[in-house]
Design an enzyme around this catalytic site. Sequence first.
Site, short mmCIF file in Angstrom:
data_model
loop_
_atom_site.label_atom_id
_atom_site.label_comp_id
_atom_site.label_asym_id
_atom_site.label_seq_id
_atom_site.Cartn_x
_atom_site.Cartn_y
_atom_site.Cartn_z
N LYS A 77 50.63 -11.56 -9.15
CA LYS A 77 49.49 -10.71 -9.71
C LYS A 77 48.21 -11.28 -9.91
O LYS A 77 48.35 -12.74 -10.04
CB LYS A 77 50.09 -10.50 -11.31
CG LYS A 77 49.34 -9.54 -12.19
CD LYS A 77 50.12 -9.59 -13.54
CE LYS A 77 49.28 -8.66 -14.53
NZ LYS A 77 49.74 -8.60 -15.89
N SER A 152 50.56 -4.01 -17.63
CA SER A 152 49.27 -4.08 -16.97
C SER A 152 49.71 -4.61 -15.56
O SER A 152 48.91 -4.61 -14.67
CB SER A 152 48.57 -5.38 -17.71
OG SER A 152 49.33 -6.45 -17.64
N SER A 176 54.13 -5.99 -20.26
CA SER A 176 53.42 -5.90 -18.87
C SER A 176 54.18 -6.12 -17.80
O SER A 176 53.74 -5.87 -16.71
CB SER A 176 51.97 -6.76 -19.19
OG SER A 176 50.88 -6.21 -19.70
#
Lengths: 485, 474
Positions: A77, A152, A176
Amino acid sequence: MLNALTISELGKKLAAREVSAREATQACLDRIQQVDGRVRAFVSYDARDALAQAAAADQRLAAGERGPLLGVPLGIKDVISVKGQPLRCGSKILGQFVSPYDATVIQKLRAAGAVVFGRLNMDEFAMGSSTENSAFQTTGNPWDTSRIPGGSSGGSAAAVAADECVAALGSDTGGSIRQPAALCGCVGLKPSYGRVSRFGLVAFASSLDQIGSFTKQVRDAATMLEALSGVDPCDSTSVPQPVPHYATSLSGEVKGLRLGLAKEYMVGGLNPEVRLAMDAAVNQLVKLGAELVEISLPHTDYAVATYYIIATAEASANLARFDGIRYGARVEGADPTELYSKTRGAGFGPEVKRRILLGTYVLSSGYYDAYYIRAQKVRTLIRADFLKAFEKVDAIITPTSPTPAFKIGEKADDPLQMYLMDIFTISANLAGICGISVPCGFTPSPRLPIGLQLLGKPFGEETILRVAHAYEQATAWHKEKPPLS
Amino acid sequence: MEYEAVIGLETHVQLKTKSKIWCGCANEFGAPPNTNVCPVCLGLPGVLPVANEEALRLTTLTGLLLNCTIAPFAKFDRKNYFYPDMPKNYQITQYDRPSTLAGYVDFEFSGALSRVRITRAHLEEDVGKNFHFERNSGVDFNRAGVPLMEIVSEPDITSAEMAYEYLCSLKDILMYGGVSDCDMEKGMVRCDVNVSVRPKGQQELGAKIEIKNMNSFSGVRRALEYEIRRQIEVVSRGGTLIQSTRRWDDVAEITEEMRTKERAHDYRYFPEPDLMPFQPTESWLREIAQRVVELPLARKQRFMREYHLPAADAQTFVWDVPLGGYFESIAKQARNPKAVANWVINNLRAKLTEANASLPELRFSASSISELADLVDSGKISSKIAQDVFGDMFEIGDAPGKIVERRGLAQVSDTAALEQFCDQAIVANPGPASDFKAGKVAALNFLKGQVMKLSKGKANPALVGEILERKLKA
């Protein structure tokens, strides 16, 4: 299709030297070429660096070294620092920033021989539940690319579900990892607060953030957790708790385990198909020998409000460093104040600005006691709710997300609706406990994944992994692949 | 109407640690800009602070030196404000749960003992330093993350001079305790000054004016002298002062307004989530208690009391700690500590400077100094001869007794021998002899000198004086 394998499947082939890490990495890169135009999970990737890492892993394999992650390609990420790679957190404000250091988790993965590659898309600074808040692109859900992948860590979830990498790292501040894992049909694990070092994770809300994994099966989540966990001298909030060999807890047995159903979680807004899948999953676990216990988490109603005070307060300070002075994008101004406001005005997106303003407000003189202090008190009560519940049960079972993936743009103008996507996941971060989401079915039409969440005590990852694994072994949901190719 | 000033000081002191407060970068002054930096002290994305334990120890030690209570629970907070020298745009400090609380400093001021109460001494991080060039500006972050202790006084100070003396004694204490080098040239001590005035006898305080960022004690004194005068002028003219922050212009020697209360910062303090609260254990505190040293004032008072030294001698031993320690090692057994002090201060210190040597290099044993003083006191040698003996001690390292014996320097107190020398001197110098008889007292000194010469300096001068006088008056 080496890219479609799980960590343990690929690991076996690598260990047997049937395939090389270079071939596995190339398979992922090829898959990205093939599908990422539609999925848009990767913001960027450095193919040459990935292949060089793979070659180095192959040398270690050739030299006789073995390890569960040696040669396994993992996506990262865009909120976790990787030395020499861009670090942009889904934001324009970081400009062309390249991180000069490796996060602790990256150091650990490198030591284990994993191929760490790619920058996976995310909501800007991990603020969002759909990845629509990325400044660069909106990731498509591999099951229906006109829908959001969750957020997210939407890029991480989509990349794993679309077989663009074997597993991925994400971060979870209010859901997330778990929510996008549920929406994309993969396994997402958020470890207990303090289990995994946060050093090198760009902070959204320091007291809530944890790094965790996206994998294609529960066993891989155990493997990843073991590799990532442990106290870190660079993170004062990491806990010196021994790291177990998590895979040994995957006995397939849930007989006698007590699973809690919180009556406060049977909320009205729950999508009926999610409800059905959840009930079926509960029945399945009972069939496997688990015992159901009704529990109460009386402060559940306050979780979202509490979260949005604490998380935004911390974020308002954490994001203050993005000012255009030392690094990142800069818009010049006549004096520092003008430079700040122009840089931050142009660099941050609307959701980030909204949260910075909210956080600044709740910390302001005259409001601090009414908001921040009160939220901290409620947080203590929420944690107490869970600790009390865990006296009666070994794990708590909930849907991961109240609805399946929605259409891109559907909730973009309604931040409150968006915040409610996290109602089942947020409390775990406030309480510091661990949680995992596993696939537990699909909506019939369109066919979209549904996730089951298991919450465990602080440092009780072994128990939730065990339950999740037993459930997974009894079902076939995790084997289904999205209709991409 | 008569006015009085009410002054409180916030003193920032850089701690003497090897590394910075949150990272391993060197805490050192004078390196080229931005060379003692790393991702942590530059506040790069993703970094976390880890507290330097020595900085926590030095803060606690300071608390003990300043008679503070050591908090059983302390935490760090974020103080939010934007400034280019701040890498994170928040400063990690201790807001409502500081490490140490409620102490005091005693110091000598205008001939008496004064006490200023200490509100708190807490730990925080220093920021970088801005530089302004012709066309642009730069920031040096070498200083960012240097451990900084803020010592906040109660408003117990009543004059510029008292503020100055308080700062000097605070500095002495911190240097003494090994907490800080307090090098003003290197910006290791900086001060914010809070001052208000009120009619004498009034309980209510006047509007508080803060003068920020003073970096010299004499600057504080001058700024206060100016500011107190200015405030009294305003209020005695019937004007009103409002709470505000001012800046001292060291060249123009005036203070200028920076901002008023309405525009004051809201720092939005909240607990630092990246650091755990700090709860010192008993054994940790015990370890630090062992590092507590005697404070300068206490040392001075003790030297005066125990060794009957005059204030100036005691002060010398406060400033020069090793010399004081050396003195004390002798004085404890000495019959005449004052004489020992004289030898140490007047002779030994000069010799050491002259030879560019230090105490550990001394060839003679410490007890030789008290032996030498005793030789003089008992009349065995004259103080003039003693100087020579000391010179030999310093060069060769022998005990004074041995030197006196070897060189035959023992003072002649044998009256028969002295009578003879005196007779010789009188006969050889009829002029001065008759001068003395005629009433010129000073002539006796000349004759005394002649006797000393004849005795090669060994004659007992007191006896010589007596004999000469007796003979001349006869």
